[in-house]
Motif scaffolding. Structure first.
Motif, PDB file in Angstrom:
ATOM      1  N   HIS A   1      86.834  21.740  14.165  1.00  0.00           N
ATOM      2  CA  HIS A   1      87.113  22.994  13.461  1.00  0.00           C
ATOM      3  C   HIS A   1      88.527  23.475  13.732  1.00  0.00           C
ATOM      4  O   HIS A   1      89.119  23.169  14.774  1.00  0.00           O
ATOM      5  N   ILE A   2      89.060  24.198  12.764  1.00  0.00           N
ATOM      6  CA  ILE A   2      90.397  24.786  12.868  1.00  0.00           C
ATOM      7  C   ILE A   2      90.281  26.278  12.599  1.00  0.00           C
ATOM      8  O   ILE A   2      89.343  26.740  11.946  1.00  0.00           O
ATOM      9  N   GLY A   3      91.234  27.023  13.144  1.00  0.00           N
ATOM     10  CA  GLY A   3      91.195  28.469  12.965  1.00  0.00           C
ATOM     11  C   GLY A   3      92.575  29.066  12.826  1.00  0.00           C
ATOM     12  O   GLY A   3      93.571  28.517  13.303  1.00  0.00           O
ATOM     13  N   SER A   4      92.628  30.214  12.146  1.00  0.00           N
ATOM     14  CA  SER A   4      93.885  30.913  11.910  1.00  0.00           C
ATOM     15  C   SER A   4      93.755  32.371  12.326  1.00  0.00           C
ATOM     16  O   SER A   4      92.729  33.006  12.078  1.00  0.00           O
ATOM     17  N   THR A   5      94.799  32.899  12.962  1.00  0.00           N
ATOM     18  CA  THR A   5      94.807  34.319  13.321  1.00  0.00           C
ATOM     19  C   THR A   5      95.200  35.193  12.135  1.00  0.00           C
ATOM     20  O   THR A   5      95.113  36.416  12.222  1.00  0.00           O
ATOM     21  N   ALA A   6      95.614  34.547  11.055  1.00  0.00           N
ATOM     22  CA  ALA A   6      95.908  35.279   9.816  1.00  0.00           C
ATOM     23  C   ALA A   6      94.732  35.110   8.862  1.00  0.00           C
ATOM     24  O   ALA A   6      94.126  34.040   8.785  1.00  0.00           O
TER      25      ALA A   6
ATOM     26  N   ASP B   1      76.395  15.824  23.049  1.00  0.00           N
ATOM     27  CA  ASP B   1      76.046  15.309  24.367  1.00  0.00           C
ATOM     28  C   ASP B   1      75.150  14.087  24.210  1.00  0.00           C
ATOM     29  O   ASP B   1      74.857  13.636  23.093  1.00  0.00           O
ATOM     30  N   ALA B   2      74.702  13.536  25.341  1.00  0.00           N
ATOM     31  CA  ALA B   2      73.945  12.286  25.310  1.00  0.00           C
ATOM     32  C   ALA B   2      72.663  12.403  24.503  1.00  0.00           C
ATOM     33  O   ALA B   2      72.245  11.447  23.846  1.00  0.00           O
ATOM     34  N   ASP B   3      72.021  13.564  24.534  1.00  0.00           N
ATOM     35  CA  ASP B   3      70.769  13.749  23.805  1.00  0.00           C
ATOM     36  C   ASP B   3      70.975  14.214  22.372  1.00  0.00           C
ATOM     37  O   ASP B   3      70.009  14.287  21.605  1.00  0.00           O
ATOM     38  N   GLY B   4      72.204  14.557  22.018  1.00  0.00           N
ATOM     39  CA  GLY B   4      72.481  15.015  20.659  1.00  0.00           C
ATOM     40  C   GLY B   4      72.039  16.432  20.375  1.00  0.00           C
ATOM     41  O   GLY B   4      72.070  16.878  19.231  1.00  0.00           O
ATOM     42  N   GLY B   5      71.639  17.168  21.408  1.00  0.00           N
ATOM     43  CA  GLY B   5      71.140  18.522  21.190  1.00  0.00           C
ATOM     44  C   GLY B   5      72.174  19.606  21.370  1.00  0.00           C
ATOM     45  O   GLY B   5      71.945  20.758  20.989  1.00  0.00           O
ATOM     46  N   GLN B   6      73.321  19.259  21.968  1.00  0.00           N
ATOM     47  CA  GLN B   6      74.364  20.250  22.198  1.00  0.00           C
ATOM     48  C   GLN B   6      75.723  19.682  21.839  1.00  0.00           C
ATOM     49  O   GLN B   6      75.944  18.468  21.865  1.00  0.00           O
ATOM     50  N   LEU B   7      76.631  20.599  21.503  1.00  0.00           N
ATOM     51  CA  LEU B   7      78.030  20.262  21.265  1.00  0.00           C
ATOM     52  C   LEU B   7      78.835  20.691  22.476  1.00  0.00           C
ATOM     53  O   LEU B   7      78.717  21.828  22.931  1.00  0.00           O
ATOM     54  N   VAL B   8      79.649  19.791  22.994  1.00  0.00           N
ATOM     55  CA  VAL B   8      80.427  20.047  24.202  1.00  0.00           C
ATOM     56  C   VAL B   8      81.902  20.118  23.830  1.00  0.00           C
ATOM     57  O   VAL B   8      82.437  19.175  23.221  1.00  0.00           O
ATOM     58  N   ALA B   9      82.558  21.219  24.169  1.00  0.00           N
ATOM     59  CA  ALA B   9      83.990  21.349  23.908  1.00  0.00           C
ATOM     60  C   ALA B   9      84.733  20.256  24.667  1.00  0.00           C
ATOM     61  O   ALA B   9      84.671  20.183  25.898  1.00  0.00           O
ATOM     62  N   THR B  10      85.432  19.397  23.932  1.00  0.00           N
ATOM     63  CA  THR B  10      86.017  18.196  24.528  1.00  0.00           C
ATOM     64  C   THR B  10      87.536  18.185  24.469  1.00  0.00           C
ATOM     65  O   THR B  10      88.195  17.744  25.408  1.00  0.00           O
ATOM     66  N   ALA B  11      88.106  18.645  23.360  1.00  0.00           N
ATOM     67  CA  ALA B  11      89.562  18.660  23.210  1.00  0.00           C
ATOM     68  C   ALA B  11      89.939  19.819  22.307  1.00  0.00           C
ATOM     69  O   ALA B  11      89.220  20.130  21.347  1.00  0.00           O
ATOM     70  N   THR B  12      91.084  20.448  22.605  1.00  0.00           N
ATOM     71  CA  THR B  12      91.492  21.594  21.800  1.00  0.00           C
ATOM     72  C   THR B  12      92.984  21.847  21.917  1.00  0.00           C
ATOM     73  O   THR B  12      93.602  21.518  22.934  1.00  0.00           O
TER      74      THR B  12
ATOM     75  N   THR C   1      94.559  27.105  15.946  1.00  0.00           N
ATOM     76  CA  THR C   1      93.670  26.357  16.834  1.00  0.00           C
ATOM     77  C   THR C   1      93.103  25.142  16.113  1.00  0.00           C
ATOM     78  O   THR C   1      92.906  25.164  14.892  1.00  0.00           O
ATOM     79  N   ALA C   2      92.866  24.106  16.886  1.00  0.00           N
ATOM     80  CA  ALA C   2      92.185  22.905  16.391  1.00  0.00           C
ATOM     81  C   ALA C   2      91.347  22.374  17.542  1.00  0.00           C
ATOM     82  O   ALA C   2      91.873  22.153  18.646  1.00  0.00           O
ATOM     83  N   THR C   3      90.041  22.190  17.300  1.00  0.00           N
ATOM     84  CA  THR C   3      89.118  21.887  18.389  1.00  0.00           C
ATOM     85  C   THR C   3      88.124  20.812  17.984  1.00  0.00           C
ATOM     86  O   THR C   3      87.647  20.790  16.845  1.00  0.00           O
ATOM     87  N   VAL C   4      87.809  19.946  18.940  1.00  0.00           N
ATOM     88  CA  VAL C   4      86.759  18.948  18.774  1.00  0.00           C
ATOM     89  C   VAL C   4      85.666  19.223  19.793  1.00  0.00           C
ATOM     90  O   VAL C   4      85.933  19.362  20.990  1.00  0.00           O
ATOM     91  N   LEU C   5      84.435  19.318  19.309  1.00  0.00           N
ATOM     92  CA  LEU C   5      83.260  19.386  20.169  1.00  0.00           C
ATOM     93  C   LEU C   5      82.431  18.132  19.910  1.00  0.00           C
ATOM     94  O   LEU C   5      82.079  17.845  18.763  1.00  0.00           O
ATOM     95  N   LEU C   6      82.157  17.375  20.949  1.00  0.00           N
ATOM     96  CA  LEU C   6      81.371  16.147  20.807  1.00  0.00           C
ATOM     97  C   LEU C   6      79.921  16.401  21.211  1.00  0.00           C
ATOM     98  O   LEU C   6      79.640  17.240  22.073  1.00  0.00           O
TER      99      LEU C   6
END
Length: 405
Positions: free
Chosen positions: A133-138, A53-64, A46-51
């Motif tokens: 972030h990236i992830g491995s099942t191993a 939000d406008a207020d900078g208080g939350q991370l929004v899953a954007t691409a994966t 897996t490889a994921t980007v969370l950007l």
């Protein structure tokens, strides 16, 4: 690329993120391409980007790649919470060798079977734009070299996201500002109006605005204001203040009371927002003008047969932060036949190479009894001329037409 420590590994990552073809891609396509390359280069699942939000208080899953459910389900992670939130809060890489409810808040991650993860912050020009972030099942241990290489990718993604957000914010602010400025000034017998608005070269589109509207009883409201700040956030606040002021203007006749209500609204609902506002009401039957100032520069009154001067009105605090604890006051002046009233924001009279007093004196000297449109032309020519204004400029002129009876 497990355990990559060779210069060829670094070279492959550099080639992946500096590919000239990436410059032609929109952000969503760029994220997709780079995440696929990350998955292959780092041999992960897996490889994921969370950007942010406008207020900078939350991370929004954007691409994966590999965690598409995050996008479909609109996953949001508060900064400071869980794995990605910790990366964002500390702006430091975080490695996990166990993925379960004790280390992450999103159940999709352990349901996907991930055993190991590493996340890095995305920072551009000092601003946090998100987390990669990236992830491995191993089960595996991501090494220092891999973390460093992932940071290279994160820097490239952060730069692209920051540029995209800046362009989008400027475009949205411009559209919002244009939609809120009057497309056509109202008309009234024996009164003529003209206005100008020019966005500043430093601030782009900001929170300056002017407004004119008819009120019951043959009255006309004139507003000019300046929200502290610039860009989309200032334009959004400006839009809300403009709408609120119009609503209060229908309920309360005294401009000072209207600004008091606006101050209360801004202080309660507009967190950390502040604006200067001048609000005047002209009674077209009695030819008298009531004006109240909330931290704003006073209007100019140029009447035939007497010296041009600034309206003598008490200047209360700006709206926002509940500053007007002792109330607000308005002043009343006559607008004789042929007189010109000019309202403006400080971007017109203040420049880096010209102090405020000099700009105000130039404005006073230039504003003489003349048609409203002519006044705008001459004032802009004298105070703006052929030099771009660094700050927004808003200008509103109204003239009582000199008629023979």
């Amino acid at each position: 690329m497990v355990g990559a420590r060779s210069s060829p590994a670094r070279q492959r990552v550099l080639e992946a993120v500096t590919d000239g073809a990436l410059r032609e891609l929109e952000l969503d396509k760029l994220l997709e391409v780079l995440l696929r390359r990350v998955r292959d280069l780092f041999a992960v699942d897996t490889a994921t980007v969370l950007l942010t939000d406008a207020d900078g208080g939350q991370l929004v899953a954007t691409a994966t790649i590999g965690l598409e459910e995050e996008i479909f389900q609109g996953v949001r992670i508060p900064v400071g919470t869980g794995f990605a939130g910790r990366v964002a809060r500390d702006r430091e890489p975080v490695r996990l060798d166990r993925v379960d409810p004790s280390t992450v808040v999103n159940p999709l991650l352990w349901e996907r079977g991930l055993k190991s993860m590493v996340g890095v912050p995305m920072v551009a020009q000092g601003d946090l734009t998100g987390v990669l972030h990236i992830g491995s099942t191993a089960a595996r241990r991501f090494g220092d070299e891999e973390v460093d290489l992932l940071l290279l990718v994160a820097d490239r993604l952060a730069t692209a996201a920051h540029a995209h957000r800046s362009r989008s914010a400027r475009a949205a602010a411009a559209v919002l500002q244009e939609s809120l400025l009057p497309s056509r000034l109202p008309t009234a017998d024996d009164w003529e109006l003209a206005a100008r608005y020019v966005p500043g070269t430093d601030s782009g589109v900001g929170g300056d605005w002017y407004d004119v509207f008819h009120l019951p009883g043959g009255r006309m409201g004139l507003v000019i204001g300046d929200v502290v700040g610039n860009g989309l956030p200032a334009a959004i606040v400006m839009g809300r203040l403009r709408s609120a002021l119009r609503a209060y203007a229908l309920e309360f006749a005294d401009p000072a009371e209207v600004l008091g209500k606006l101050d209360r609204k801004a202080s309660h609902f507009e967190d950390h927002a502040m604006a200067t506002v001048a609000y005047a009401v002209i009674d077209t039957a009695t030819h008298r003008m009531d004006v109240a100032l909330a931290g704003h520069l006073p209007p100019v009154l140029a009447a035939p047969g007497r010296a041009t001067d600034f309206v003598d009105a008490p200047v209360g605090p700006p709206v926002g932060y509940d500053l007007a604890v002792t109330g607000r006051r308005s002043a009343t002046v006559d607008v004789p036949p042929g007189a010109l009233v000019v309202l403006y924001t400080d971007g017109l009279v203040e420049r880096r190479d010209r102090d405020l007093d000099t700009g105000l004196e130039t404005l006073r000297r230039t504003a003489t009894p003349m048609p409203a449109e002519t006044a705008c032309v001459r004032i802009m020519a004298e105070l703006v001329g052929d030099s771009p204004a660094p700050d927004d400029v808003a200008l509103l002129a109204i003239r009582r037409v000199l008629t023979e009876r």
